[in-house]
Motif scaffolding. Structure first.
Motif, mmCIF file in Angstrom:
data_model
loop_
_atom_site.group_PDB
_atom_site.id
_atom_site.type_symbol
_atom_site.label_atom_id
_atom_site.label_comp_id
_atom_site.label_asym_id
_atom_site.label_seq_id
_atom_site.Cartn_x
_atom_site.Cartn_y
_atom_site.Cartn_z
ATOM 1 N N GLY A 177 0.811 -1.214 0.000
ATOM 2 C CA GLY A 177 0.000 0.000 0.000
ATOM 3 C C GLY A 177 0.843 1.261 0.000
ATOM 4 O O GLY A 177 0.548 2.228 -0.723
ATOM 5 N N GLU A 178 1.909 1.272 0.783
ATOM 6 C CA GLU A 178 2.746 2.465 0.864
ATOM 7 C C GLU A 178 3.554 2.672 -0.416
ATOM 8 O O GLU A 178 3.731 3.806 -0.871
ATOM 9 C CB GLU A 178 3.662 2.370 2.077
ATOM 10 N N ILE A 179 4.047 1.583 -1.001
ATOM 11 C CA ILE A 179 4.756 1.708 -2.273
ATOM 12 C C ILE A 179 3.804 2.180 -3.369
ATOM 13 O O ILE A 179 4.162 3.002 -4.217
ATOM 14 C CB ILE A 179 5.409 0.363 -2.655
ATOM 15 N N ALA A 180 2.574 1.679 -3.352
ATOM 16 C CA ALA A 180 1.571 2.105 -4.337
ATOM 17 C C ALA A 180 1.311 3.602 -4.230
ATOM 18 O O ALA A 180 1.156 4.297 -5.246
ATOM 19 C CB ALA A 180 0.274 1.324 -4.131
ATOM 20 N N LEU A 181 1.280 4.114 -3.010
ATOM 21 C CA LEU A 181 1.056 5.552 -2.806
ATOM 22 C C LEU A 181 2.190 6.363 -3.418
ATOM 23 O O LEU A 181 1.968 7.387 -4.080
ATOM 24 C CB LEU A 181 0.925 5.844 -1.315
ATOM 25 N N VAL A 182 3.433 5.909 -3.230
ATOM 26 C CA VAL A 182 4.598 6.602 -3.794
ATOM 27 C C VAL A 182 4.566 6.544 -5.314
ATOM 28 O O VAL A 182 4.782 7.561 -5.999
ATOM 29 C CB VAL A 182 5.906 5.976 -3.256
ATOM 30 N N LEU A 183 4.283 5.360 -5.865
ATOM 31 C CA LEU A 183 4.243 5.217 -7.318
ATOM 32 C C LEU A 183 3.122 6.052 -7.929
ATOM 33 O O LEU A 183 3.269 6.622 -9.020
ATOM 34 C CB LEU A 183 4.072 3.746 -7.692
ATOM 35 N N SER A 184 1.986 6.123 -7.228
ATOM 36 C CA SER A 184 0.878 6.947 -7.715
ATOM 37 C C SER A 184 1.283 8.416 -7.738
ATOM 38 O O SER A 184 0.982 9.148 -8.694
ATOM 39 C CB SER A 184 -0.347 6.754 -6.819
ATOM 40 N N TRP A 185 1.964 8.847 -6.698
ATOM 41 C CA TRP A 185 2.417 10.240 -6.632
ATOM 42 C C TRP A 185 3.407 10.532 -7.753
ATOM 43 O O TRP A 185 3.331 11.574 -8.409
ATOM 44 C CB TRP A 185 3.061 10.502 -5.266
ATOM 45 N N GLN A 186 4.323 9.600 -8.014
ATOM 46 C CA GLN A 186 5.288 9.790 -9.096
ATOM 47 C C GLN A 186 4.583 9.848 -10.444
ATOM 48 O O GLN A 186 4.938 10.670 -11.308
ATOM 49 C CB GLN A 186 6.302 8.648 -9.085
ATOM 50 N N ARG A 187 3.577 9.005 -10.618
ATOM 51 C CA ARG A 187 2.840 8.992 -11.881
ATOM 52 C C ARG A 187 2.108 10.314 -12.091
ATOM 53 O O ARG A 187 2.104 10.864 -13.189
ATOM 54 C CB ARG A 187 1.851 7.824 -11.876
ATOM 55 N N ARG A 188 1.493 10.807 -11.044
ATOM 56 C CA ARG A 188 0.767 12.074 -11.149
ATOM 57 C C ARG A 188 1.721 13.242 -11.405
ATOM 58 O O ARG A 188 1.394 14.178 -12.134
ATOM 59 C CB ARG A 188 -0.030 12.328 -9.881
ATOM 60 N N THR A 189 2.916 13.174 -10.808
ATOM 61 C CA THR A 189 3.913 14.236 -11.010
ATOM 62 C C THR A 189 4.345 14.302 -12.465
ATOM 63 O O THR A 189 4.473 15.386 -13.066
ATOM 64 C CB THR A 189 5.124 14.001 -10.103
ATOM 65 N N LYS A 190 4.567 13.110 -13.064
ATOM 66 C CA LYS A 190 4.975 13.067 -14.464
ATOM 67 C C LYS A 190 3.874 13.584 -15.376
ATOM 68 O O LYS A 190 4.141 14.185 -16.415
ATOM 69 C CB LYS A 190 5.332 11.622 -14.849
ATOM 70 N N GLN A 191 2.613 13.326 -14.968
ATOM 71 C CA GLN A 191 1.484 13.766 -15.785
ATOM 72 C C GLN A 191 1.129 15.227 -15.537
ATOM 73 O O GLN A 191 0.259 15.781 -16.197
ATOM 74 C CB GLN A 191 0.272 12.890 -15.488
ATOM 75 N N GLY A 192 1.783 15.827 -14.538
ATOM 76 C CA GLY A 192 1.522 17.223 -14.219
ATOM 77 C C GLY A 192 0.218 17.441 -13.502
ATOM 78 O O GLY A 192 -0.360 18.524 -13.525
ATOM 79 N N ALA A 193 -0.288 16.354 -12.824
ATOM 80 C CA ALA A 193 -1.564 16.458 -12.124
ATOM 81 C C ALA A 193 -1.371 17.161 -10.785
ATOM 82 O O ALA A 193 -0.318 17.094 -10.173
ATOM 83 C CB ALA A 193 -2.127 15.063 -11.895
#
Length: 366
Positions: free
Chosen positions: A350-366
């Motif tokens: 769960g915690e790794i998923a949260l980090v990966l989600s944040w990284q994905r959103r950062t790349k997308q500029g969300a």
């Protein structure tokens, strides 16, 4: 929502399918691609469009031709929808054999279970389209779409592709939503832990594999039933696992904002026992197909997490722990304390998923 599921066709149907192709009853569709399967796609000829039906949990009919396939290997809504549109569906009354599979069974309990199964199979199957292998009946069964039925000949064998229209998801409970991590295994099928502490668990399923001596013992005068008893054993274990996973997923969906689950590679490097059981219990299909599609339907974000170290890294200390040599469910963390290994892994996911989600959103500029 229009979705498809690919069901494995048993090897003994290969020659039958080749004959259907030769006779023109199955027509190639070179322009069609099926999600999750590689190979040549075929469709029944137009005259057979209204002659497709499931006949049992292990047989599907294309006109007058029966092929052996795992029609039971569908999620609850789709399984119920297929049966209800198959008026000639035949089944044994096996529901009473499902609950014992979710408990710890000693040798005496397994013998009793096998004896009950053999006794049940000696009574002829009857036409009944109620999905008895679903202890909890879906309130909104999916609608099977026979006209979209396809078959795929892949390098690993034939698959039956069935299409369904799944109704819009019902409104969910008003529960505070949080990040959820899911860890999968065999002792426990899956453990889901919310970031706010809520936890769900899908029980492990007893592994019962009747030997040749078992078959001779329980069905001494019915050798023709031996293959059916072996296949039905797997079918019942799959059904018990499906119920456990469906119950857990319902709870997850009601309170999740983001779901992380392991990105498992079912290749040659994986433990053969886990690979076999993951296929028999539908755990592989759950991770690869069922779970992500259900999350998409409910518009819940999900992330597949690499499984490296998630089961050994202590969620509290951040250090590598050591699995107990006498009980794999326990982990000795970096402070010398004993923790539940499955819960620990689910928290990590769960915690790794949260980090990966944040990284994905950062790349997308969300």
């Amino acid at each position: 929502m229009h979705i498809t599921y690919n069901l494995r066709i048993l090897r003994d149907a290969d020659s039958t399918l080749s004959t259907l192709v030769t006779q023109g009853h199955l027509l190639p569709c070179p322009a069609e691609k099926i999600q999750g399967a590689n190979g040549t796609v075929y469709r029944p000829k137009p005259e057979l469009k209204d002659c497709l039906t499931a006949r049992s949990d292990l047989q599907f009919a294309i006109g007058e031709t029966l092929i052996n396939c795992q029609t039971y290997a569908l999620p609850p809504e789709e399984y119920a929808g297929l049966l209800r549109r198959s008026p000639d569906f035949q089944q044994h009354k096996l529901a009473h054999l499902l609950p014992p599979l979710t408990t710890q069974m000693d040798s005496a309990a397994k013998e009793k279970w096998l004896s009950n199964l053999a006794e049940t199979l000696q009574v002829p199957a009857r036409i009944d389209t109620e999905p008895h292998l679903l202890p909890t009946q879906p309130s909104h069964p999916a609608t099977w779409l026979p006209g979209d039925t396809r078959l795929i000949k892949s390098p690993t064998g034939w698959f039956l592709c069935l299409a369904f229209e799944v109704p819009p998801p019902p409104s969910r409970y008003h529960i505070r939503r949080s990040v959820v991590g899911i860890d999968v295994g065999l002792r426990t099928l899956a453990v889901a832990v919310h970031k706010d502490g809520l936890q769900h668990q899908a029980s492990g399923i007893a592994d019962i594999r009747p030997s040749q001596s078992d078959l001779q013992r329980y069905l001494p005068e019915r050798p023709a039933l031996w293959p059916e008893m072996q296949r039905t054993c797997v079918m019942l274990q799959h059904a018990a696992a499906r119920e456990e996973l469906a119950r857990m997923l319902d709870l997850i969906i009601s309170g999740a904002s983001l779901v992380g689950f392991e990105e498992l590679n079912f290749g040659p490097g994986m433990c053969p026992l886990f690979t076999r059981r993951a296929r028999e219990l539908g755990l592989r299909d759950f991770l690869k197909v069922w779970l992500p599609r259900r999350l998409q339907m409910h518009r819940i974000e999900y992330v597949e997490v690499p499984s490296d170290l998630t089961s050994r890294l202590c969620n509290v200390t951040g250090r590598l722990g050591q699995r107990s040599k006498t009980d794999v469910s326990l982990l000795m963390n970096g402070n010398g304390e004993v923790v539940d290994a499955d819960t620990n892994a689910a928290k990590n996911v769960g915690e790794i998923a949260l980090v990966l989600s944040w990284q994905r959103r950062t790349k997308q500029g969300a």
